[in-house]
Write an enzyme that holds these catalytic residues in place. Structure first.
Site, PDB file in Angstrom:
ATOM      1  N   LEU A 211       0.835  -1.216   0.000  1.00 57.89           N
ATOM      2  CA  LEU A 211       0.000   0.000   0.000  1.00 57.89           C
ATOM      3  C   LEU A 211       0.862   1.256   0.000  1.00 57.89           C
ATOM      4  O   LEU A 211       0.454   2.301  -0.492  1.00 57.89           O
ATOM      5  CB  LEU A 211      -0.884   0.031   1.251  1.00 57.89           C
ATOM      6  N   GLY A 217       8.646   1.788   7.797  1.00 63.65           N
ATOM      7  CA  GLY A 217       8.552   0.497   7.120  1.00 63.65           C
ATOM      8  C   GLY A 217       7.536   0.515   6.003  1.00 63.65           C
ATOM      9  O   GLY A 217       7.109   1.577   5.541  1.00 63.65           O
ATOM     10  N   VAL A 219       3.835  -0.859   4.282  1.00 58.51           N
ATOM     11  CA  VAL A 219       2.483  -1.239   4.685  1.00 58.51           C
ATOM     12  C   VAL A 219       1.861  -2.092   3.566  1.00 58.51           C
ATOM     13  O   VAL A 219       1.882  -1.699   2.393  1.00 58.51           O
ATOM     14  CB  VAL A 219       1.608   0.007   4.959  1.00 58.51           C
ATOM     15  N   LYS A 232       1.702  -3.247   8.869  1.00 60.49           N
ATOM     16  CA  LYS A 232       2.921  -2.429   8.808  1.00 60.49           C
ATOM     17  C   LYS A 232       4.100  -3.294   9.245  1.00 60.49           C
ATOM     18  O   LYS A 232       4.116  -3.836  10.354  1.00 60.49           O
ATOM     19  CB  LYS A 232       2.782  -1.202   9.724  1.00 60.49           C
ATOM     20  N   ASP A 328       1.997  13.843  15.708  1.00 61.74           N
ATOM     21  CA  ASP A 328       2.348  13.771  14.288  1.00 61.74           C
ATOM     22  C   ASP A 328       1.090  13.833  13.410  1.00 61.74           C
ATOM     23  O   ASP A 328       0.907  13.020  12.501  1.00 61.74           O
ATOM     24  CB  ASP A 328       3.142  12.483  14.018  1.00 61.74           C
ATOM     25  N   ASP A 346      -1.091   6.056  13.208  1.00 62.84           N
ATOM     26  CA  ASP A 346       0.318   6.257  13.498  1.00 62.84           C
ATOM     27  C   ASP A 346       0.566   6.949  14.842  1.00 62.84           C
ATOM     28  O   ASP A 346       0.835   8.149  14.922  1.00 62.84           O
ATOM     29  CB  ASP A 346       0.976   7.070  12.364  1.00 62.84           C
TER      30      ASP A 346
END
Ligand SMILES: Nc1ncnc2c1ncn2[C@@H]1O[C@H](COP(=O)(O)OP(=O)(O)OP(=O)(O)O)[C@@H](O)[C@H]1O
Length: 489
Positions: A211, A217, A219, A232, A328, A346
């Site tokens: 994706l 990393g 996904v 993930k 974030d 996240d």
């Protein structure tokens, strides 16, 4: 489970408990057999790193591959009931009887000794560091899981009184404190998943299921237990950074309609993995850049996103006692389901905020996050507070309305917020002239709502954090707008 694999929340709570009254020193010196010199060194290192001394002790002891069950037994010897309770979700159920034993002893003692002057009310009275491991544990073969325990004490004897008390644990009516109750419930809601299951779910990490890639990393889309998931796969899983990351991601356990659910995690395989609900609408980032093949977002959809993210953030910020700061917020971390319902994802940088009503911010040693979404007081003075998320949300609102890049080196003013403020200073400038070009002048255009959303964006990105609104206020403001029916579907 090894000490260094302790979930973040458990580790944090243990640190809080053992830092208190410097109880970690008893654990280190009396039970882990560190010399006074070592204990001083641990304290010094912790100070240098601005770390909790208990956390530093766990790092040092964890390097020797000690397991949480060993820690559980040492805390049992310390008779530290709150710390034992904290570890209950992560140790084998056979160890839970040790806790029952202490709880029973405590309830008997507290009934018989009204005048007990307990220095640390949450902890067991007295301290006997020579209590042997109960024979039942040895009989159950748990000693095999604890290679270092025998060498610590050279155990051979059982304690039959302990065994019989433990067997009576069903009579124990002592209730764990609500804090630990809650903690246990929360942690146990995130299941551990076998790496092989995730490999199969993603068709052996097939490229066609990829994706996207982020800083931590890749996904992949997958089907796990008959549900569409996003897996993930974390880079450098062996580094302590990622262990911390996983722990922090456990903060994702806060359940809310606008928070991306974490279905599970895997630590046993070559890479650590996190399993999330699959969000077929992709990220807001991709939708704003029209990178998904979907048509541009309509205003009812943009409103839904603004409203949903505000709702999710106010939920985090109004957590009882301690707000949770996401840290974030940006379009890449706002994921959309098939109905464009936004979910905040996240939680790798999420932090518990300043504790207590009198504290509005805390100073952190390092700034994390994505530069154009962070306010000055955080970047320069390292002041972290919910107002950091409010600022980031404001920048997202400006992007949502305009779809302009948040940072553009070809502009004289590179940051989107500053660019808009500069334009706004021009006479007769209309904010709606910045409406997303993909819908401006079409039937989907809505200059009035565009202005409203941009006003909110500008309010949330005020330079002085005290002038920014609380997320609850933003949510109410959005909620009270009088919009046609289609906006509420
Ligand atoms: N639950 C999900 N459902 C669908 N797609 C997802 C999901 N989670 C992430 N993605 C997609 O995978 C991509 C990579 O996500 P990831 O969270 O790793 O990176 P990022 O947020 O874009 O960047 P960074 O993590 O560096 O801030 C994103 O572009 C997003 O579109």
């Amino acid at each position: 489970m090894y000490i260094y694999e302790l979930p973040f929340e458990v580790n944090k709570e243990l640190c809080r408990l053992l830092d208190n009254d410097e109880e970690w020193k008893e654990l280190a010196g009396v039970h882990m057999k560190y010399s006074p010199f070592d204990v001083n060194e641990i304290e010094r290192e912790a100070k240098n790193k601005l770390l909790s001394p208990t956390a530093q002790l766990f790092i040092k002891w964890g390097q020797l591959n000690h397991r949480v069950e060993e820690l559980f037994i040492l805390l049992y010897r310390m008779k530290h009931v709150p710390a034992l309770r904290c570890l209950v979700p992560v140790v084998d159920s056979r160890f839970h009887r040790l806790l029952s034993k202490h709880d029973i002893t405590r309830s008997i003692k507290s009934k018989s000794a009204d005048n007990d002057n307990v220095k640390r009310p949450a902890k067991m009275e007295g301290s006997n560091s020579s209590i042997p491991i109960p024979v039942m544990l040895m009989q159950n073969g748990i000693s095999n899981m604890l290679p270092n325990i025998r060498s610590i004490e050279g155990l051979t004897n059982g304690d039959s009184s302990l065994q019989s008390s433990s067997n009576n644990s069903s009579n124990n009516d002592t209730k764990p404190s609500s804090l630990n109750d809650e903690l246990i419930k929360k942690i146990s809601t995130i299941p551990m998943v076998h790496y092989e299951e995730l490999k199969a779910a993603t068709d052996n990490w097939s490229e066609s299921n990829l994706l996207g890639k982020g800083g931590f990393g890749q996904v992949y889309k997958g089907v796990w237990k008959l549900s569409a998931v996003a897996v993930k796969r974390l880079l450098n899983s062996d580094s302590s950074n990622n262990r911390e990351l996983i722990g922090e991601m456990c903060l994702n356990q806060y359940r809310h309609d606008n928070i991306l659910p974490l279905y599970g995690y895997s630590l046993g395989g070559p890479e650590a993995c996190l399993v999330y609900q699959y969000m077929s609408g992709g990220s807001l980032e991709k939708r704003l850049r029209c990178r998904t093949g979907h048509p541009p977002l309509t205003w009812p959809q943009r409103y839904k996103i603004a409203h949903g993210v505000a709702r999710g953030l106010q939920y985090l910020h109004t957590m009882e006692g301690t707000p949770l700061i996401h840290g974030d917020i940006k379009p890449g971390n706002i994921l959309l389901d098939q109905c464009i319902m936004p979910k905040i994802g996240d939680f790798g940088l999420a932090r518990k905020g300043p504790y207590g009503e009198d504290r509005t911010h805390m100073k952190v040693s390092r700034v994390h996050g994505t530069r154009p979404y962070l306010p000055d007081e955080y970047l320069r003075s390292h002041y972290l507070s919910p107002a950091v998320d409010v600022f980031s949300y404001g920048v997202v609102m400006l992007e949502l309305a305009t779809a302009l890049p948040v940072m553009d080196r070809t502009r004289t003013v590179q940051l989107l917020r500053d660019y808009i403020i500069q334009l706004q200073n021009r006479p007769a400038f209309d904010l709606a002239s910045l409406e997303d070009r993909n819908i401006q002048g079409t039937v989907h255009s809505n200059p009035a709502l565009c202005r409203e959303i941009m006003f909110i964006g500008l309010h949330c990105t005020r330079y002085d954090r005290h002038e920014r609104p609380a997320m609850l206020h933003v949510y109410k403001q959005l909620d009270s707008m009088h919009l046609p029916e289609e906006y509420y579907n």
